[in-house]
Design a protein around this motif. Structure first.
Motif, PDB file in Angstrom:
ATOM      1  N   ALA A   1      31.910  41.785  47.652  1.00  0.00           N
ATOM      2  CA  ALA A   1      32.211  41.696  46.230  1.00  0.00           C
ATOM      3  C   ALA A   1      33.146  42.815  45.800  1.00  0.00           C
ATOM      4  O   ALA A   1      34.075  42.592  45.019  1.00  0.00           O
ATOM      5  N   PHE A   2      32.931  43.989  46.347  1.00  0.00           N
ATOM      6  CA  PHE A   2      33.805  45.112  46.019  1.00  0.00           C
ATOM      7  C   PHE A   2      35.238  44.831  46.439  1.00  0.00           C
ATOM      8  O   PHE A   2      36.180  45.103  45.703  1.00  0.00           O
TER       9      PHE A   2
ATOM     10  N   LEU B   1      36.735  41.964  46.813  1.00  0.00           N
ATOM     11  CA  LEU B   1      37.346  41.014  45.884  1.00  0.00           C
ATOM     12  C   LEU B   1      37.654  41.679  44.552  1.00  0.00           C
ATOM     13  O   LEU B   1      38.708  41.467  43.957  1.00  0.00           O
ATOM     14  N   LEU B   2      36.699  42.477  44.099  1.00  0.00           N
ATOM     15  CA  LEU B   2      36.874  43.148  42.818  1.00  0.00           C
ATOM     16  C   LEU B   2      38.125  43.995  42.822  1.00  0.00           C
ATOM     17  O   LEU B   2      38.930  43.950  41.894  1.00  0.00           O
TER      18      LEU B   2
ATOM     19  N   PHE C   1      40.715  43.673  44.713  1.00  0.00           N
ATOM     20  CA  PHE C   1      41.887  42.801  44.739  1.00  0.00           C
ATOM     21  C   PHE C   1      42.262  42.357  43.324  1.00  0.00           C
ATOM     22  O   PHE C   1      43.406  42.444  42.900  1.00  0.00           O
ATOM     23  N   PHE C   2      41.270  41.883  42.576  1.00  0.00           N
ATOM     24  CA  PHE C   2      41.584  41.401  41.228  1.00  0.00           C
ATOM     25  C   PHE C   2      41.963  42.528  40.283  1.00  0.00           C
ATOM     26  O   PHE C   2      42.791  42.350  39.393  1.00  0.00           O
ATOM     27  N   LEU C   3      41.352  43.690  40.516  1.00  0.00           N
ATOM     28  CA  LEU C   3      41.717  44.847  39.698  1.00  0.00           C
ATOM     29  C   LEU C   3      43.188  45.176  39.854  1.00  0.00           C
ATOM     30  O   LEU C   3      43.872  45.512  38.910  1.00  0.00           O
TER      31      LEU C   3
END
Lengths: 194, 159
Positions: free
Chosen positions: A18-19, A21-22, A24-26
Motif C-alpha cells: 500500500a505504501f 502505491l501511495l 506512486f500516486f503522491l
C-alpha cells in the motif's frame, strides 16, 4: 481423511504494498485546478445581417491597448491602475433621465455623477476593448481582469444595498436580478495591425 | 520468592495493525484525486495572474489550446516564435477548427453546448496569435472560452 486447513495468508507486507502505491500516486498527482477568466465570444454574424444599431457615443467606453502595452481610454492615456476607477465611474454614471428617448432611461440605483456626457444607464453602457496584434497577453488579461473587477465591485455594492447580503450568498434568482442591474457588456473589436 | 520477580517494565509496543488501513485510506484519497497528465507540454507556458478567476467545472468538457514559445530542446527545429500546441503536436491556426470538431466527436451530443475551450497562453505571447485563435473558434461556433490564469494578488502593479 483429515481436512487440511488452509494456511493463513500473511498480511504483514500489505502495508508495504500500500505504501508503494501511495508513494506512486503522491508523486504523480497534480493538484492544480484549472481556473481562469471566462468569456463568451460573439456569434459569427450572418452575411446578410442588418448593420448594427447606432449607439450613442456617450454610452461607449473605449479602451485601446497599443503594441507597447500602453492604454488609451476615452482618448486619454491612462495607467492600468486607473482603469478600474474610470470604468466604474462610467458604468455607474446614470446620466439618463426619464424624459429622454423611449421609456425608462434613468437609473434609480446609480451613485455616479450623472454626467450627461457619460453613460445613461448600466444596461446601456458598453465597454469596447481593442488591442493591437503586438499587445502582450499579460497586459490584455490584466485589463480584462480590471474590467471584470469593476463590474464585480458594482454588483457587490448593489447586492449589499438591496438584499443586505454579499453577492456570493444570494440565491440564484437574486443573483440574476443583480446581474440584470449591472450586466457585463464588454465588446471586443478586431485587433489593429501594426 | 518467585512471586516477587520484577515485572519487565517499559511501554507496550504500539500496535501497527491499523497501519495498513490508514495507508489505504490515504491511497484511495490520492487515487481519486489524481489526474494523469494527458499531454506532454512542448511549450513553456507561464500563465498570467488575475484576481477575478473562476474555477472550470466539468473538466471532461474542456479542451485545451496551448500557446507559447517552444521548449528549449525544440527551438532548433521549430524556432522560437509563439506556437500553438494541440494535443501532443505543434499546430497552425488552421488546425484549430478540425481540432474542435474532433473534440466534439468524442462527446455526447447534448453536452456539446457546454464545451469550453481553455486557452493556456504564456504571458509573454502576443495578442495576434490569440486573436487568430479566437476568430477560428468563432468560426466553428465554439463560443465558450476561458483564459487560463492563476489566482493571484493585484497584478496591476506589474506595470
Amino acid at each position: 481423511m483429515a481436512r487440511r486447513e488452509t494456511p493463513e495468508i500473511n498480511a504483514g507486507s500489505m502495508a508495504d504494498i500500500a505504501f508503494l502505491l501511495l508513494i506512486f500516486f503522491l508523486v504523480t498527482t497534480t493538484m492544480d485546478v484549472t481556473s481562469g477568466i471566462n468569456r463568451k465570444l460573439p456569434e459569427k454574424p450572418p452575411k446578410d445581417a442588418p448593420p448594427p444599431p447606432k449607439i450613442k457615443e456617450r454610452n461607449i467606453f473605449e479602451v485601446n491597448i497599443n503594441r507597447s502595452n500602453k492604454l488609451l481610454v476615452e482618448g486619454k492615456e491612462m495607467h492600468v491602475s486607473e482603469i478600474r476607477e474610470a470604468a466604474m465611474a462610467f458604468i455607474d454614471n446614470g446620466g439618463g433621465t426619464v424624459t429622454d428617448g423611449k421609456g425608462k432611461n434613468d437609473c434609480t440605483y446609480c451613485e455616479g455623477k450623472r454626467d450627461p456626457d457619460s453613460s445613461d444607464n448600466p444596461k446601456k453602457a458598453i465597454i469596447s476593448l481593442q488591442n493591437d496584434r503586438g499587445t502582450s497577453y499579460e497586459t490584455y488579461i490584466t485589463v480584462q481582469n480590471e474590467l471584470v473587477l469593476a463590474y464585480s465591485i458594482l454588483r457587490e455594492r448593489y447586492s449589499m444595498k438591496v438584499f443586505g447580503k454579499s453577492f456570493d450568498n444570494l440565491s440564484k434568482e437574486n443573483q440574476k436580478k443583480v446581474k440584470e442591474a449591472y450586466p457585463q457588456i464588454i465588446s471586443e473589436a478586431e485587433p489593429t495591425k501594426s | 520468592m518467585s512471586k516477587f520477580t520484577k515485572k519487565k517494565k517499559g511501554l507496550p509496543p504500539i500496535s501497527t495493525a491499523s497501519l495498513p488501513d490508514i495507508v489505504f485510506m490515504l491511497l484511495f484519497f490520492f487515487m481519486v484525486t489524481t489526474v494523469m497528465r494527458e499531454t506532454d507540454a512542448l511549450i513553456d507556458v507561464k500563465v498570467p495572474t488575475a484576481t477575478e478567476v473562476k474555477k472550470l467545472e466539468r473538466k471532461s468538457l474542456v479542451s485545451y489550446i496551448y500557446v507559447g514559445k517552444p521548449k528549449q530542446k525544440y527551438r532548433a527545429k521549430y524556432g522560437s516564435s509563439d506556437k500553438i500546441q494541440l494535443n501532443d503536436k505543434f499546430a497552425s491556426v488552421g488546425d484549430i477548427a478540425s481540432f474542435i470538431m474532433a473534440e466534439r466527436a468524442t462527446r455526447k451530443e447534448e453536452e456539446i453546448p457546454y464545451m469550453t475551450t481553455s486557452i493556456k497562453a504564456d504571458k509573454k505571447s502576443n495578442m495576434g496569435i490569440i486573436s487568430d485563435i479566437k476568430l477560428q473558434l468563432r468560426d466553428v461556433n465554439a463560443l465558450k472560452i476561458n483564459y487560463a490564469t492563476h489566482k493571484g494578488k493585484d497584478t496591476q502593479m506589474n506595470f
